[in-house]
Structures are given as C-alpha cells and as structure tokens.
Design a protein around this motif. Structure first.
Motif, mmCIF file in Angstrom:
data_model
loop_
_atom_site.group_PDB
_atom_site.id
_atom_site.type_symbol
_atom_site.label_atom_id
_atom_site.label_comp_id
_atom_site.label_asym_id
_atom_site.label_seq_id
_atom_site.Cartn_x
_atom_site.Cartn_y
_atom_site.Cartn_z
ATOM 1 N N VAL A 8 3.966 1.294 2.885
ATOM 2 C CA VAL A 8 5.110 2.295 2.604
ATOM 3 C C VAL A 8 5.283 3.208 3.707
ATOM 4 O O VAL A 8 6.287 3.555 4.356
ATOM 5 C CB VAL A 8 4.944 3.225 1.449
ATOM 6 N N HIS A 9 4.214 3.668 4.215
ATOM 7 C CA HIS A 9 4.084 4.616 5.514
ATOM 8 C C HIS A 9 3.258 3.923 6.421
ATOM 9 O O HIS A 9 1.987 3.576 6.359
ATOM 10 C CB HIS A 9 3.571 5.933 4.893
ATOM 11 N N LYS A 10 3.839 3.840 7.616
ATOM 12 C CA LYS A 10 3.190 3.444 8.959
ATOM 13 C C LYS A 10 1.759 4.158 9.205
ATOM 14 O O LYS A 10 0.879 3.516 9.411
ATOM 15 C CB LYS A 10 3.997 3.105 9.963
ATOM 16 N N ALA A 11 1.731 5.267 9.077
ATOM 17 C CA ALA A 11 0.550 6.057 9.400
ATOM 18 C C ALA A 11 0.861 7.673 9.479
ATOM 19 O O ALA A 11 2.069 8.218 9.033
ATOM 20 C CB ALA A 11 0.425 5.768 11.334
ATOM 21 N N ILE A 38 6.917 9.670 -7.579
ATOM 22 C CA ILE A 38 8.308 9.482 -7.815
ATOM 23 C C ILE A 38 9.335 9.607 -6.575
ATOM 24 O O ILE A 38 10.491 8.712 -6.547
ATOM 25 C CB ILE A 38 8.802 10.640 -9.091
ATOM 26 N N SER A 39 8.901 10.540 -5.685
ATOM 27 C CA SER A 39 10.010 10.732 -4.441
ATOM 28 C C SER A 39 9.572 9.635 -3.569
ATOM 29 O O SER A 39 10.559 9.303 -2.698
ATOM 30 C CB SER A 39 9.492 12.130 -3.715
ATOM 31 N N LYS A 40 8.461 8.934 -3.324
ATOM 32 C CA LYS A 40 8.191 8.125 -2.204
ATOM 33 C C LYS A 40 8.161 6.594 -2.554
ATOM 34 O O LYS A 40 8.413 5.771 -1.856
ATOM 35 C CB LYS A 40 6.847 8.576 -1.967
ATOM 36 N N PHE A 49 0.788 -1.189 0.195
ATOM 37 C CA PHE A 49 0.095 -0.100 -0.045
ATOM 38 C C PHE A 49 0.902 1.214 0.026
ATOM 39 O O PHE A 49 1.591 1.752 1.108
ATOM 40 C CB PHE A 49 -1.018 0.068 1.129
ATOM 41 N N ALA A 50 0.726 1.990 -1.047
ATOM 42 C CA ALA A 50 1.445 3.151 -1.144
ATOM 43 C C ALA A 50 1.018 4.279 -0.944
ATOM 44 O O ALA A 50 1.923 5.553 -0.714
ATOM 45 C CB ALA A 50 2.373 3.301 -2.600
ATOM 46 N N GLY A 51 -0.107 4.499 -0.691
ATOM 47 C CA GLY A 51 -0.950 5.804 -0.471
ATOM 48 C C GLY A 51 -2.230 5.885 -0.937
ATOM 49 O O GLY A 51 -2.710 5.097 -1.894
ATOM 50 N N TRP A 52 -2.946 7.087 -0.860
ATOM 51 C CA TRP A 52 -4.130 7.418 -1.674
ATOM 52 C C TRP A 52 -4.193 8.867 -2.026
ATOM 53 O O TRP A 52 -3.359 9.684 -1.947
ATOM 54 C CB TRP A 52 -5.275 7.121 -0.459
ATOM 55 N N VAL A 53 -5.136 8.951 -3.115
ATOM 56 C CA VAL A 53 -5.398 10.086 -3.755
ATOM 57 C C VAL A 53 -6.849 10.615 -3.128
ATOM 58 O O VAL A 53 -7.928 9.766 -3.474
ATOM 59 C CB VAL A 53 -5.227 10.175 -5.042
ATOM 60 N N PHE A 54 -7.140 11.856 -2.995
ATOM 61 C CA PHE A 54 -8.340 12.338 -2.511
ATOM 62 C C PHE A 54 -8.978 13.307 -3.752
ATOM 63 O O PHE A 54 -8.211 14.246 -4.174
ATOM 64 C CB PHE A 54 -8.587 13.306 -1.383
ATOM 65 N N ASN A 55 -9.932 12.861 -4.262
ATOM 66 C CA ASN A 55 -10.299 13.492 -5.505
ATOM 67 C C ASN A 55 -12.179 13.639 -5.364
ATOM 68 O O ASN A 55 -12.856 13.375 -4.620
ATOM 69 C CB ASN A 55 -10.191 12.747 -6.767
ATOM 70 N N GLY A 56 -12.592 14.578 -6.390
ATOM 71 C CA GLY A 56 -14.032 14.707 -6.815
ATOM 72 C C GLY A 56 -14.530 15.801 -5.648
ATOM 73 O O GLY A 56 -15.711 15.703 -5.338
ATOM 74 N N PHE A 57 -13.797 16.590 -4.905
ATOM 75 C CA PHE A 57 -14.143 17.618 -4.104
ATOM 76 C C PHE A 57 -14.384 18.967 -4.573
ATOM 77 O O PHE A 57 -13.766 19.311 -5.530
ATOM 78 C CB PHE A 57 -13.362 17.616 -2.698
ATOM 79 N N ASP A 58 -14.973 19.886 -3.823
ATOM 80 C CA ASP A 58 -15.243 21.240 -4.277
ATOM 81 C C ASP A 58 -14.497 22.219 -3.281
ATOM 82 O O ASP A 58 -14.538 21.847 -1.893
ATOM 83 C CB ASP A 58 -16.913 21.604 -4.351
ATOM 84 N N THR A 59 -14.103 23.399 -3.697
ATOM 85 C CA THR A 59 -13.428 24.309 -2.735
ATOM 86 C C THR A 59 -14.045 25.647 -3.036
ATOM 87 O O THR A 59 -14.811 26.054 -4.030
ATOM 88 C CB THR A 59 -11.859 24.313 -3.060
ATOM 89 N N ARG A 60 -13.884 26.462 -1.701
ATOM 90 C CA ARG A 60 -14.351 27.815 -1.785
ATOM 91 C C ARG A 60 -13.208 28.327 -1.228
ATOM 92 O O ARG A 60 -12.876 28.302 0.038
ATOM 93 C CB ARG A 60 -15.466 28.155 -1.259
ATOM 94 N N ILE A 78 1.014 15.219 -7.394
ATOM 95 C CA ILE A 78 0.916 13.719 -7.158
ATOM 96 C C ILE A 78 2.194 12.794 -7.948
ATOM 97 O O ILE A 78 2.590 12.019 -7.378
ATOM 98 C CB ILE A 78 -0.471 13.152 -7.519
ATOM 99 N N ALA A 79 2.288 13.346 -9.110
ATOM 100 C CA ALA A 79 3.335 12.706 -9.758
ATOM 101 C C ALA A 79 4.691 12.675 -9.196
ATOM 102 O O ALA A 79 5.485 11.884 -8.938
ATOM 103 C CB ALA A 79 3.661 13.090 -11.476
ATOM 104 N N LYS A 80 5.058 13.816 -8.511
ATOM 105 C CA LYS A 80 6.247 14.228 -7.936
ATOM 106 C C LYS A 80 6.278 13.330 -6.759
ATOM 107 O O LYS A 80 7.292 12.924 -6.192
ATOM 108 C CB LYS A 80 6.371 15.771 -7.411
ATOM 109 N N ALA A 81 4.980 13.229 -5.967
ATOM 110 C CA ALA A 81 5.033 12.520 -4.806
ATOM 111 C C ALA A 81 5.302 11.083 -5.106
ATOM 112 O O ALA A 81 5.932 10.194 -4.391
ATOM 113 C CB ALA A 81 3.383 12.610 -4.099
#
Length: 295
Positions: A222-225, A292-294, A174-185, A287-290
């Motif tokens: 990859v990351h414990k927490a 590559i680096s992780k 498990f290398a991580g997750w991506v959060f998507n589909g949200f709105d901002t203001r 995300i691409a940089k993350a």
C-alpha cells in the motif's frame, strides 16, 4: 472472545464441533464446504460476528499439500476456502466490511491459505529481536508463496478453460504494521524499546523494497516507504489476563472491576491502571481509524 465455557460447549456439541471445523471438514473428505456457524461474544460489538477457531485446524493445515494441491492446480480451492466461507455467508445475508483472520507466526499451509484468501496483510511486531528477524523471513517467503500460487493458477486454468473465479486471489498486499508490547515513561518509549522500534522500522522498509522488486504480477504494498505504521499498543501487563479471564476487551475494562485470580475475588483498578486502560483504548481506536482510512 466467546468465553471458556461457551467455547467448550461448541467443541463438544456434536460429532463435528460447531467451529471452523464444521465448514472445512468436507474439503478433506472431498464433499465440499460444510455448514457455517457464527456467534456473538458477550462483550463484542453487535456488528461483529465470530467464527470459532479450533485446534483441529492443525489437521487441515497438514492436509494442505503445496505439491499435490497447489502447484498442480488440482486442489487450489482448498487454499482459498475462507473466501468461499465469506461468499456463503454473504449469500445467507451476512455482508461484512472487514474480515479479520488471526494467524500463528509460522509459514505452514494454514498461513498460506489465509494469505491467498486475503486482500491485505498486517504484521503485528513485538518489541523484541525476533520480530525484526521474522520480517526478514516474510520478505523471503511471501514472494515465493505468490509465485507458487501463480504457477498453480496457470495449471488450474489450463484444465478449466475460461475460468476466472480464482484470478483475484493469491494477491495479498502488505498494508502496514503494528508495534506492541513496549513500555513508556513520561509518554516516551524506554530506550530498549525505542531501539527495537527503530530496527523494526528499518526491517519493514527492507520488506517493502523486497516485495516491490520481487512481486511483479500486482502491486504488493500500500505504501512504498516510510508510512506503513498503522499504530502502537503498549504493554498491557495485568490487563491482558483480565481481558481473557472476563472475556472483556482490554479497552473496556475500566467499566468492570479487576479479577485478582480465577477464584473470583475482585478489586478496583488503581489510578495508574485506569490511565493505562484509557491509553490502550485510544491506541486501538487510532489503529482502527488508520485501517479504515488507508485500506
């Protein structure tokens, strides 16, 4: 990514379409892997090769038997066919730094096969309750998938003395997750989206703990927490339709006019839409940089 008409041509090009099916068909007929065709999309990076998908994959998925193929060890090669595909491409002079596999949100044979073939697992999470629930299912199912692989590997090696060709497969991390589909203001998540983000973050932490405690044959995370978020991509709204219609990455749409509908009428992007495209581009780059680096 290839475009609708080029893809239709591939599917109709022969008795066996020049898609992923041409490679996998032989596994079902016990003749071994078939030929591999790779393509470049009209708007993809020159360094990117595409293997075209195919709805026929549902047939391949149905033919993968956990009981007869995996647990007995007799058909273990079917479950790591994608690694064979990668190796054959490498033998033909195509070496890749990254191979990305896009999967449906399910736990069928096809997903198992991709997980067994993969070094890493990245979970895309949408701003809704279902993502939180499905992360809990992954915490339950992934350790079982790994246990099934280990059992099948033991059976395979018992009948194939000294074989080590599959030893490093079946170990997705498990290398991580991506959060998507949200709105901002004003640059901040809306309250409902922020609530989903917090709940999903907690679910991811529970997933991490479950994998570490349940999978002991290798380090499953990859990351414990606390640091497994690879990035965020906000709701693209109308951008995603234009990306599909024009076969152009959403991050590059500001270089093109928008299509209002499939009749071909075009117009300019509004200032707000242009800002969104730039924001999406920056988020994808992050995300691409993350990755590559992780990894």
């Amino acid at each position: 990514m290839l475009g609708a008409e080029p893809f239709k041509a591939l599917v109709a090009s022969a008795s066996i379409p020049k898609t992923i099916r041409s490679f996998l068909q032989g596994y079902l007929q016990n003749t071994g892997p078939g030929p591999i065709d790779v393509y470049k999309g009209p708007s993809t990076n020159p360094n990117v090769h595409l293997v075209a998908g195919d709805f026929w994959l549902n047939v391949y998925s149905d033919a993968l038997s956990v009981g007869n193929d995996l647990l007995t060890g007799n058909g273990i090669a079917k479950f790591v066919a994608l690694r064979t595909l990668e190796r054959k491409l490498s033998e033909e002079g195509c070496d890749y730094d990254y191979v990305l596999i896009d999967l449906p949100p399910s736990f069928g044979g096809l997903v198992r096969s991709a997980l067994y073939s993969s070094d890493y697992l990245v979970i895309p999470c949408t701003s809704d309750t279902f993502s939180e629930y499905c992360i809990g299912l992954i915490a339950q199912m992934l350790p079982q998938f790994v246990a099934d692989w280990q059992n099948g590997l033991v059976r395979f090696k018992a009948n194939n003395y000294g074989s080590v060709e599959y030893d490093q497969f079946g170990r997705p991390v498990f290398a991580g997750w991506v959060f998507n589909g949200f709105d901002t203001r004003d640059g901040k998540l809306l309250r409902a989206d922020d609530a989903h983000f917090q709940n999903i973050t907690k679910a991811i932490d529970r997933l991490t703990q479950a994998l570490v405690s349940s999978i002991t044959v290798y380090d499953p995370v990859v990351h414990k927490a606390g640091s497994s978020l690879l990035g965020k991509i906000e709701d693209m709204n109308v951008l995603i339709q234009n990306s599909l219609w024009q076969n152009i990455p959403a991050a590059k749409l500001d270089k093109h006019q928008q299509v209002k509908d499939l009749t071909g009428g075009k117009s300019s992007w509004s200032d707000a839409q242009k800002r969104l495209i730039v924001s999406i581009r920056n988020q994808i780059d992050d995300i691409a940089k993350a990755v590559i680096s992780k990894l």
